[in-house]
Design an enzyme around this catalytic site. Structure first.
Site, PDB file in Angstrom:
ATOM      1  N   CYS A   1      14.339  10.025  -4.184  1.00 10.96           N
ATOM      2  CA  CYS A   1      14.988   8.726  -4.433  1.00 10.96           C
ATOM      3  C   CYS A   1      16.006   8.799  -5.572  1.00 10.96           C
ATOM      4  O   CYS A   1      16.844   7.917  -5.717  1.00 10.96           O
ATOM      5  CB  CYS A   1      13.929   7.679  -4.745  1.00 10.96           C
ATOM      6  SG  CYS A   1      12.742   7.555  -3.421  1.00 10.96           S
TER       7      CYS A   1
ATOM      8  N   HIS B   1      16.907   1.710  -7.713  1.00 11.25           N
ATOM      9  CA  HIS B   1      16.462   2.180  -6.397  1.00 11.25           C
ATOM     10  C   HIS B   1      15.553   1.103  -5.804  1.00 11.25           C
ATOM     11  O   HIS B   1      14.689   0.563  -6.494  1.00 11.25           O
ATOM     12  CB  HIS B   1      15.709   3.502  -6.575  1.00 11.25           C
ATOM     13  CG  HIS B   1      14.864   3.860  -5.398  1.00 11.25           C
ATOM     14  ND1 HIS B   1      15.383   3.930  -4.134  1.00 11.25           N
ATOM     15  CD2 HIS B   1      13.532   4.146  -5.287  1.00 11.25           C
ATOM     16  CE1 HIS B   1      14.411   4.258  -3.295  1.00 11.25           C
ATOM     17  NE2 HIS B   1      13.277   4.387  -3.971  1.00 11.25           N
TER      18      HIS B   1
ATOM     19  N   ASN C   1      13.173   0.574   2.017  1.00  7.69           N
ATOM     20  CA  ASN C   1      13.370   1.671   1.061  1.00  7.69           C
ATOM     21  C   ASN C   1      14.058   2.830   1.794  1.00  7.69           C
ATOM     22  O   ASN C   1      13.428   3.521   2.581  1.00  7.69           O
ATOM     23  CB  ASN C   1      12.008   2.095   0.502  1.00  7.69           C
ATOM     24  CG  ASN C   1      12.108   3.244  -0.493  1.00  7.69           C
ATOM     25  OD1 ASN C   1      13.143   3.909  -0.590  1.00  7.69           O
ATOM     26  ND2 ASN C   1      11.042   3.492  -1.219  1.00  7.69           N
TER      27      ASN C   1
HETATM   28  O1  UT7 Z   1      10.738   5.286  -3.049  1.00  8.89           O
HETATM   29  C1  UT7 Z   1       9.804   6.121  -3.600  1.00  8.89           C
HETATM   30  C2  UT7 Z   1       8.959   5.428  -4.560  1.00  8.89           C
HETATM   31  N1  UT7 Z   1       7.970   4.635  -3.852  1.00  8.89           N
HETATM   32  C3  UT7 Z   1       7.451   3.595  -4.467  1.00  8.89           C
HETATM   33  O2  UT7 Z   1       7.853   3.299  -5.556  1.00  8.89           O
HETATM   34  C4  UT7 Z   1       6.279   2.885  -3.822  1.00  8.89           C
HETATM   35  C5  UT7 Z   1       5.282   2.497  -4.883  1.00  8.89           C
HETATM   36  N2  UT7 Z   1       4.101   1.868  -4.384  1.00  8.89           N
HETATM   37  C6  UT7 Z   1       4.119   0.656  -3.776  1.00  8.89           C
HETATM   38  O3  UT7 Z   1       5.178   0.101  -3.554  1.00  8.89           O
HETATM   39  C7  UT7 Z   1       2.800  -0.009  -3.436  1.00  8.89           C
HETATM   40  O4  UT7 Z   1       1.749   0.750  -3.997  1.00  8.89           O
HETATM   41  C8  UT7 Z   1       2.561  -0.172  -1.902  1.00  8.89           C
HETATM   42  C9  UT7 Z   1       3.506  -1.222  -1.319  1.00  8.89           C
HETATM   43  C10 UT7 Z   1       2.764   1.152  -1.203  1.00  8.89           C
HETATM   44  C11 UT7 Z   1       1.124  -0.651  -1.660  1.00  8.89           C
HETATM   45  O5  UT7 Z   1       0.900  -1.856  -2.350  1.00  8.89           O
HETATM   46  P1  UT7 Z   1      -0.395  -2.016  -3.264  1.00  8.89           P
HETATM   47  O6  UT7 Z   1      -0.405  -3.399  -3.753  1.00  8.89           O
HETATM   48  O7  UT7 Z   1      -0.381  -0.913  -4.288  1.00  8.89           O
HETATM   49  O8  UT7 Z   1      -1.539  -1.833  -2.201  1.00  8.89           O
HETATM   50  P2  UT7 Z   1      -2.867  -0.992  -2.359  1.00  8.89           P
HETATM   51  O9  UT7 Z   1      -2.565   0.458  -2.273  1.00  8.89           O
HETATM   52  O10 UT7 Z   1      -3.596  -1.489  -3.562  1.00  8.89           O
HETATM   53  O11 UT7 Z   1      -3.638  -1.413  -1.045  1.00  8.89           O
HETATM   54  C12 UT7 Z   1      -4.154  -2.718  -0.891  1.00  8.89           C
HETATM   55  C13 UT7 Z   1      -4.793  -2.813   0.475  1.00  8.89           C
HETATM   56  C14 UT7 Z   1      -5.639  -1.605   0.844  1.00  8.89           C
HETATM   57  O12 UT7 Z   1      -6.772  -2.066   1.521  1.00  8.89           O
HETATM   58  P3  UT7 Z   1      -8.185  -2.145   0.731  1.00  8.89           P
HETATM   59  O13 UT7 Z   1      -8.452  -0.738   0.247  1.00  8.89           O
HETATM   60  O14 UT7 Z   1      -7.955  -3.108  -0.398  1.00  8.89           O
HETATM   61  O15 UT7 Z   1      -9.100  -2.616   1.803  1.00  8.89           O
HETATM   62  C15 UT7 Z   1      -4.768  -0.832   1.810  1.00  8.89           C
HETATM   63  O16 UT7 Z   1      -5.510  -0.090   2.734  1.00  8.89           O
HETATM   64  O17 UT7 Z   1      -3.758  -2.892   1.475  1.00  8.89           O
HETATM   65  C16 UT7 Z   1      -4.049  -1.949   2.517  1.00  8.89           C
HETATM   66  N3  UT7 Z   1      -2.774  -1.541   3.121  1.00  8.89           N
HETATM   67  C17 UT7 Z   1      -2.176  -2.241   4.083  1.00  8.89           C
HETATM   68  N4  UT7 Z   1      -2.510  -3.371   4.709  1.00  8.89           N
HETATM   69  C18 UT7 Z   1      -1.669  -3.838   5.651  1.00  8.89           C
HETATM   70  C19 UT7 Z   1      -2.011  -0.466   2.812  1.00  8.89           C
HETATM   71  N5  UT7 Z   1      -0.901  -0.464   3.597  1.00  8.89           N
HETATM   72  C20 UT7 Z   1      -0.985  -1.553   4.381  1.00  8.89           C
HETATM   73  C21 UT7 Z   1      -0.149  -2.095   5.374  1.00  8.89           C
HETATM   74  N6  UT7 Z   1      -0.525  -3.231   5.976  1.00  8.89           N
HETATM   75  N7  UT7 Z   1       1.016  -1.521   5.727  1.00  8.89           N
END
Ligand code: UT7
Length: 330
Positions: free
Chosen positions: A113, A257, A287
């Site tokens: 990125c 980004h 993204n």
């Molecule tokens: O460009 C490169 C750099 N990338 C980034 O900067 C990305 C950085 N990270 C993020 O943007 C966030 O961490 C995400 C958007 C990827 C995830 O958001 P989060 O608030 O950190 O979610 P989480 O990992 O805490 O997951 C929350 C829940 C989980 O379920 P449980 O364990 O609470 O039951 C995940 O399994 O959301 C679930 N989950 C989803 N649910 C529906 C993960 N992906 C999805 C999805 N749809 N696509």
């Protein structure tokens, strides 16, 4: 003063719009989850058969047109991309051929990125030293063909998208142009956001086992990436301001980004930056990794919010981990 000016910019995204609703057909996700967790409403994905070079070439043509230069005047081509059409050579060679640029140097930069800022920084050095007069810098990606559209890939599949942006850099004797660039990497976090295959550590580089195990898909520890991103973005933005003796009042626009709207909001709150100063267009394009900054720069320019003499800061964070910033007087 020998300074590098951005003489032309351009972006290109595929026509196909993929709404969050469409992704509900492929995996266990929802429009509501994607909007609230990332800010993304829609993104662009290529049609089958289209590669990163197709987008990069179109974006480059637009930047060259705006700069009003003959492609033959370009002395160097640098492409920031993770997703070259082929394992080798790079997209830069395809741009050279398609746009009939002379047999000048052309290479790709694999800094995820942060790759556009890394590329901008390299181009800037060549112009500042007087080695070259005109450099084409591109950020381009096709991520959609790398995504795991099953439930196990939903963490990354809903975020990543395709697009390209380009800039023509030229020499400027005046005051405007690139003021400074700042590059960083911390490889200990390599596996928090990576794609293992095809791999030169394996023979063959891509095996049916690797595919069965899903090791050819990008994988991300979202929380770890998020945590580091909200630390490194403010640091690297501040580094750009401090280097040039600027306070936040001197800055017209910060173009980060586009990783996640929540990351952008957290950075804004941490740094006490007003909303209008931190550009966001992730809702439209998702993204696009190495392409997101040049696309956002073009989008901001098209929206008429960039003016001559404005101080702009570009800032990136992503796989590696790499992070980077650039301060520009427009
Ligand atoms: O460009 C490169 C750099 N990338 C980034 O900067 C990305 C950085 N990270 C993020 O943007 C966030 O961490 C995400 C958007 C990827 C995830 O958001 P989060 O608030 O950190 O979610 P989480 O990992 O805490 O997951 C929350 C829940 C989980 O379920 P449980 O364990 O609470 O039951 C995940 O399994 O959301 C679930 N989950 C989803 N649910 C529906 C993960 N992906 C999805 C999805 N749809 N696509």
């Amino acid at each position: 003063m020998n300074r590098t000016k951005i003489a032309g910019i351009g972006y290109h995204v595929p026509e196909r719009i993929v709404l969050n609703k469409e992704l509900e057909n492929y995996m266990d996700t929802s429009d509501e989850w994607i909007r609230t967790r990332s800010g993304i409403e829609e993104r662009r994905w290529v049609e089958p058969g289209m590669g990163t070079s197709d987008l990069a070439i179109e974006a480059s043509k637009k930047a060259i047109k705006m700069a009003d230069i003959d492609p033959q005047a370009i002395d160097l081509i640098i492409v920031g991309t993770l997703t070259s059409d082929y394992f080798f050579p790079g997209v830069s060679a395809q741009i050279q051929d398609a746009l009939d640029i002379g047999t000048v140097g052309a290479f790709d930069v694999k800094a995820a990125c942060s790759a556009f800022i890394y590329s901008l920084s390299i181009g800037d050095q060549f112009i500042k030293t007087g080695e070259y007069k005109t450099v084409l810098v591109v950020g381009a990606e096709v991520q959609s063909t790398a995504l795991d559209l099953s439930d196990s890939g939903r963490m990354t599949a809903v975020l990543f998208a395709d697009g390209a942006g380009a800039a023509v850099l030229t020499k400027n004797d005046g005051d405007s142009g690139i003021l400074s660039t700042h590059l960083h990497c911390q490889g200990k976090y390599l596996k928090e956001l990576w794609c293992e295959g095809p791999s030169s550590r394996e023979n063959p580089r891509l095996s049916t086992d690797m595919i069965k195990e899903g090791r050819h898909f990008p994988s991300m520890n979202g929380r770890e990436v998020f945590k580091n991103a909200v630390r490194r973005f403010p640091e690297v933005i501040k580094e750009a301001m401090d280097t040039n003796g600027f306070t936040i009042d001197d800055i017209s626009l910060i173009i980060p980004h586009q990783a996640n709207e929540r990351i952008t909001k957290t950075v804004r709150k941490k740094m006490g930056i007003e909303k209008s100063k931190l550009f966001s267009n992730i809702h439209k394009f998702g993204n696009t990794t190495g392409a997101s900054i040049p696309i956002a720069l073009c989008d901001a320019y098209d929206q008429g919010i960039i003016f001559d003499e404005d101080i702009i800061i570009l800032a990136a964070f992503g796989a590696g981990f790499t992070w980077a910033s650039a301060a520009i007087r427009w």
